[in-house]
Motif scaffolding. Structure first.
Motif, mmCIF file in Angstrom:
data_model
loop_
_atom_site.group_PDB
_atom_site.id
_atom_site.type_symbol
_atom_site.label_atom_id
_atom_site.label_comp_id
_atom_site.label_asym_id
_atom_site.label_seq_id
_atom_site.Cartn_x
_atom_site.Cartn_y
_atom_site.Cartn_z
ATOM 1 N N SER A 49 51.683 16.786 -40.024
ATOM 2 C CA SER A 49 50.910 16.099 -38.992
ATOM 3 C C SER A 49 50.533 14.686 -39.435
ATOM 4 C CB SER A 49 49.651 16.903 -38.666
ATOM 5 O OG SER A 49 48.848 16.234 -37.729
ATOM 6 N N MET A 50 50.225 14.533 -40.725
ATOM 7 C CA MET A 50 49.882 13.218 -41.256
ATOM 8 C C MET A 50 51.066 12.262 -41.153
ATOM 9 S SD MET A 50 47.766 11.182 -42.744
ATOM 10 C CE MET A 50 48.134 9.505 -43.260
ATOM 11 N N LEU A 51 52.259 12.767 -41.407
ATOM 12 C CA LEU A 51 53.450 11.915 -41.414
ATOM 13 C C LEU A 51 54.062 11.756 -40.028
ATOM 14 C CD1 LEU A 51 55.134 13.327 -44.653
ATOM 15 C CD2 LEU A 51 53.866 11.190 -44.416
ATOM 16 N N ASP A 52 53.648 12.596 -39.081
ATOM 17 C CA ASP A 52 54.214 12.554 -37.727
ATOM 18 C C ASP A 52 53.534 11.453 -36.915
ATOM 19 O OD1 ASP A 52 55.669 13.169 -35.482
ATOM 20 O OD2 ASP A 52 54.390 14.863 -34.894
ATOM 21 N N SER A 53 53.812 10.213 -37.305
ATOM 22 C CA SER A 53 53.166 9.055 -36.681
ATOM 23 C C SER A 53 54.202 7.975 -36.408
ATOM 24 C CB SER A 53 52.070 8.495 -37.600
ATOM 25 O OG SER A 53 51.636 7.228 -37.171
ATOM 26 N N PHE A 54 54.208 7.465 -35.181
ATOM 27 C CA PHE A 54 55.150 6.402 -34.826
ATOM 28 C C PHE A 54 54.911 5.156 -35.668
ATOM 29 C CE2 PHE A 54 56.315 2.691 -32.192
ATOM 30 C CZ PHE A 54 57.670 2.949 -32.032
ATOM 31 N N SER A 55 53.647 4.857 -35.951
ATOM 32 C CA SER A 55 53.322 3.663 -36.731
ATOM 33 C C SER A 55 53.913 3.733 -38.138
ATOM 34 C CB SER A 55 51.815 3.476 -36.819
ATOM 35 O OG SER A 55 51.244 3.306 -35.542
ATOM 36 N N LEU A 56 53.915 4.945 -38.730
ATOM 37 C CA LEU A 56 54.419 5.090 -40.092
ATOM 38 C C LEU A 56 55.932 4.931 -40.180
ATOM 39 C CD1 LEU A 56 52.299 8.018 -41.587
ATOM 40 C CD2 LEU A 56 52.138 5.576 -42.086
ATOM 41 N N ILE A 149 48.573 -8.367 -48.772
ATOM 42 C CA ILE A 149 47.530 -9.007 -47.968
ATOM 43 C C ILE A 149 48.155 -9.869 -46.873
ATOM 44 C CG2 ILE A 149 45.563 -10.587 -48.028
ATOM 45 C CD1 ILE A 149 45.105 -9.680 -50.932
ATOM 46 N N ILE A 150 49.191 -10.643 -47.228
ATOM 47 C CA ILE A 150 49.938 -11.395 -46.233
ATOM 48 C C ILE A 150 50.983 -10.456 -45.616
ATOM 49 C CG2 ILE A 150 51.597 -13.276 -45.902
ATOM 50 C CD1 ILE A 150 50.103 -14.889 -47.938
ATOM 51 N N PRO A 151 51.079 -10.409 -44.295
ATOM 52 C CA PRO A 151 51.995 -9.455 -43.651
ATOM 53 C C PRO A 151 53.471 -9.783 -43.933
ATOM 54 C CG PRO A 151 51.150 -11.040 -42.063
ATOM 55 C CD PRO A 151 50.374 -11.262 -43.326
ATOM 56 N N PRO A 152 54.307 -8.711 -43.827
ATOM 57 C CA PRO A 152 53.980 -7.316 -43.525
ATOM 58 C C PRO A 152 53.367 -6.610 -44.735
ATOM 59 C CG PRO A 152 56.310 -7.501 -43.991
ATOM 60 C CD PRO A 152 55.754 -8.907 -44.009
ATOM 61 N N SER A 153 52.687 -5.507 -44.493
ATOM 62 C CA SER A 153 51.988 -4.814 -45.571
ATOM 63 C C SER A 153 52.041 -3.311 -45.349
ATOM 64 C CB SER A 153 50.528 -5.279 -45.631
ATOM 65 O OG SER A 153 49.751 -4.418 -46.424
ATOM 66 N N MET A 154 52.524 -2.580 -46.348
ATOM 67 C CA MET A 154 52.571 -1.120 -46.230
ATOM 68 C C MET A 154 51.162 -0.539 -46.118
ATOM 69 S SD MET A 154 55.641 0.133 -48.741
ATOM 70 C CE MET A 154 54.984 -0.654 -50.216
ATOM 71 N N THR A 155 50.222 -1.102 -46.875
ATOM 72 C CA THR A 155 48.851 -0.584 -46.834
ATOM 73 C C THR A 155 48.228 -0.792 -45.461
ATOM 74 O OG1 THR A 155 48.654 -1.201 -49.171
ATOM 75 C CG2 THR A 155 46.643 -0.591 -48.027
ATOM 76 N N MET A 156 48.504 -1.941 -44.837
ATOM 77 C CA MET A 156 47.986 -2.187 -43.487
ATOM 78 C C MET A 156 48.584 -1.206 -42.480
ATOM 79 S SD MET A 156 47.941 -6.335 -43.193
ATOM 80 C CE MET A 156 47.036 -7.361 -44.345
ATOM 81 N N ILE A 157 49.873 -0.913 -42.634
ATOM 82 C CA ILE A 157 50.522 0.036 -41.729
ATOM 83 C C ILE A 157 49.864 1.407 -41.852
ATOM 84 C CG2 ILE A 157 52.682 1.250 -41.241
ATOM 85 C CD1 ILE A 157 54.143 -1.313 -42.162
ATOM 86 N N TYR A 159 46.799 2.057 -43.021
ATOM 87 C CA TYR A 159 45.426 1.948 -42.518
ATOM 88 C C TYR A 159 45.412 1.992 -40.991
ATOM 89 C CZ TYR A 159 40.766 -0.061 -41.715
ATOM 90 O OH TYR A 159 39.472 -0.279 -41.284
ATOM 91 N N GLY A 160 46.303 1.227 -40.364
ATOM 92 C CA GLY A 160 46.340 1.180 -38.905
ATOM 93 C C GLY A 160 46.741 2.509 -38.293
ATOM 94 N N SER A 161 47.696 3.202 -38.924
ATOM 95 C CA SER A 161 48.149 4.483 -38.375
ATOM 96 C C SER A 161 47.067 5.548 -38.480
ATOM 97 C CB SER A 161 49.420 4.943 -39.104
ATOM 98 O OG SER A 161 49.151 5.262 -40.456
ATOM 99 N N ILE A 162 46.229 5.460 -39.501
ATOM 100 C CA ILE A 162 45.157 6.449 -39.688
ATOM 101 C C ILE A 162 43.984 6.176 -38.755
ATOM 102 C CG2 ILE A 162 43.434 7.330 -41.311
ATOM 103 C CD1 ILE A 162 45.425 6.833 -43.549
ATOM 104 N N THR A 163 43.622 4.913 -38.621
ATOM 105 C CA THR A 163 42.391 4.551 -37.910
ATOM 106 C C THR A 163 42.606 4.172 -36.451
ATOM 107 O OG1 THR A 163 42.591 2.222 -38.579
ATOM 108 C CG2 THR A 163 41.403 3.709 -40.066
ATOM 109 N N GLY A 164 43.858 3.860 -36.074
ATOM 110 C CA GLY A 164 44.112 3.409 -34.716
ATOM 111 C C GLY A 164 43.858 1.927 -34.518
ATOM 112 N N VAL A 165 43.507 1.209 -35.573
ATOM 113 C CA VAL A 165 43.315 -0.240 -35.491
ATOM 114 C C VAL A 165 44.676 -0.911 -35.313
ATOM 115 C CG1 VAL A 165 42.498 -2.287 -36.727
ATOM 116 C CG2 VAL A 165 41.252 -0.128 -36.926
#
Length: 432
Positions: A49-56, A149-157, A159-165
């Protein structure tokens, strides 16, 4: 009490030398077996379920794009371009490392990849020029923090997939902080060149002519256009941040094959396999960390933390400082990506209760994971660069503090002035 036992056992396993993936998986599986109301069969379900994300889906593509571009000759070209720009300035090779990492951040999105790629070229050159090996390793490690920190960023992806930001908003929020870190690192290198013990930093080369700069620009302009293609497509609505990963792969393959011609077809399968292995490692940590996060949520970890912290302060700024300190401590001893997956839902839950901008919080969390890469005992970036420099790990640690101070300074600045991170995305994407 159960929460205390979970964290104590996990930290104990980590300090025993067991990989973070196995430590998290063991704690999660045992927890699912012994906690009433749970069954072990839920563990693989929650991992999937954690990995079943379009953003990831963007993760493997950006990892592959970075691997193709690095192998295709873009990193070497960017280093030569950077040297042409700043070779005449005190600390020129240090500046070259910073500019190269800043440019590569638009391609790889990984600090470890940048530390290895840029360090393998610039650290031997700095040692040959007379730089202290520890300082050379520290400069590259600190500059590599700009990568996520400068995009693209795996950590941002993640973070965004988890939080919906909005991932596009996070990408935009990282631009100014990343450039600010780069500028301040270069300023620190220049300032250190005036110390009597750093005479090697004062060695420069003749200023490049306009013709030479144009020649180097012509060689690397496809690499410099990568962020324009990626961010331009996202902001114009041509493709989403997830689809941008596919575009980055195609663009990197075309540039490597057509422009640089340094990536033979026979080597492409090896590059794909390397990227697949990296993706599998990341996915494993994400999946198991997602299980642990679900387990903590089942035990009302979010509400427990919020109630505890509300008893400490009602100030949003002090609460933000507390959250930052907690994350800094965790990333010093645990893998940063695992900490993000497990703790960010709780951090965002608390931040929302205190009306903290999610974009500000996102950039702070990304920066904290990179600070963890510079601080012992984990300090993965220093391990990489000290290995390249062929020096003891402690020697790199002793030299990193001025550069670590720069990154921490920007972190504190964003805490106090959130507009450093939030102004650009709110202007471009709107406040909603």
């Amino acid at each position: 009490m159960t929460l205390v036992i979970i964290f104590a056992v996990m930290l104990g396993l980590v300090f025993m030398g067991i990989p973070i993936l196995l430590s998290i998986a063991s704690v999660s599986l045992v927890g699912a077996m012994v906690i009433p109301g749970l069954v072990p069969a839920l563990v693989p379900q929650k991992a999937f379920s954690m990995l079943d994300s379009f953003s990831l889906l963007a993760l493997p593509y950006f990892i592959l794009a970075g691997a193709i571009m690095t192998r295709g000759g873009l990193s070497a070209g960017l280093i030569e371009f950077s040297q042409a720009l700043v070779g005449h300035i005190r600390g020129s090779l240090g500046h070259t490392a910073v500019i190269s990492c800043t440019a590569m951040a638009n391609i790889s999105g990984s600090s470890t990849a940048e530390a290895a790629a840029v360090g393998s070229v610039t650290i031997p050159a700095m040692k040959e020029r007379g730089y202290k090996p520890g300082m050379a390793a520290a400069i590259v490690a600190a500059a590599a923090t700009i990568g996520p920190i400068i995009p693209p960023s795996m950590t941002m992806i993640v973070y965004g997939s988890i939080t919906g930001v909005s991932i596009g908003g996070l990408f935009m929020a990282g631009i100014i902080p990343g450039l600010l870190i780069a500028a301040l690192l270069m300023g620190m290198i220049y300032a250190l060149s005036y110390l009597p013990s750093n005479s090697a930093l004062r060695v420069t080369q003749p200023r490049s002519t306009f013709k030479q700069i144009c020649k180097e620009t012509k060689r690397v302009w496809p690499a410099l256009m990568a962020p324009v293609v990626i961010m331009g497509g996202i902001l114009s609505g041509i493709f989403t941040a997830t689809e941008a990963g596919v575009v980055a792969c195609v663009y990197s393959l075309i540039v490597s094959k057509v422009w640089y011609r340094r990536l033979p077809w026979k080597e492409l399968p090896g590059v794909i396999v390397d990227a697949a292995v990296t993706t599998a490692m990341v996915a494993g940590v994400l999946g198991m960390a997602g299980v642990l996060g679900w387990l903590l949520n089942y035990l009302d970890f979010n509400d427990t933390v919020l109630t505890t912290l509300r008893g400490v302060t009602d100030s949003s700024l002090l609460m933000l400082a507390l959250l930052v300190v907690i994350m800094l401590v965790l990333t010093m001893i645990l893998d940063g990506l695992a900490v993000v997956v497990v703790m960010v839902p709780t951090i965002v839950y608390v931040g929302t209760a205190f009306h903290i901008d999610p974009l500000q919080l996102g950039i702070l969390m990304v920066m904290i994971t990179q600070i963890g890469g510079l601080t012992p005992p984990v300090a993965i970036l220093l391990f990489i660069t000290s290995g390249i420099a062929k020096i003891p790990f402690g020697e790199a640690v002793r030299s990193v503090w001025p550069f670590l101070g720069v990154v921490v300074f920007v972190l504190v600045a964003i805490m106090l002035v959130p507009e450093i991170a939030t102004w650009l995305p709110h202007q471009v994407l709107g406040d909603g």
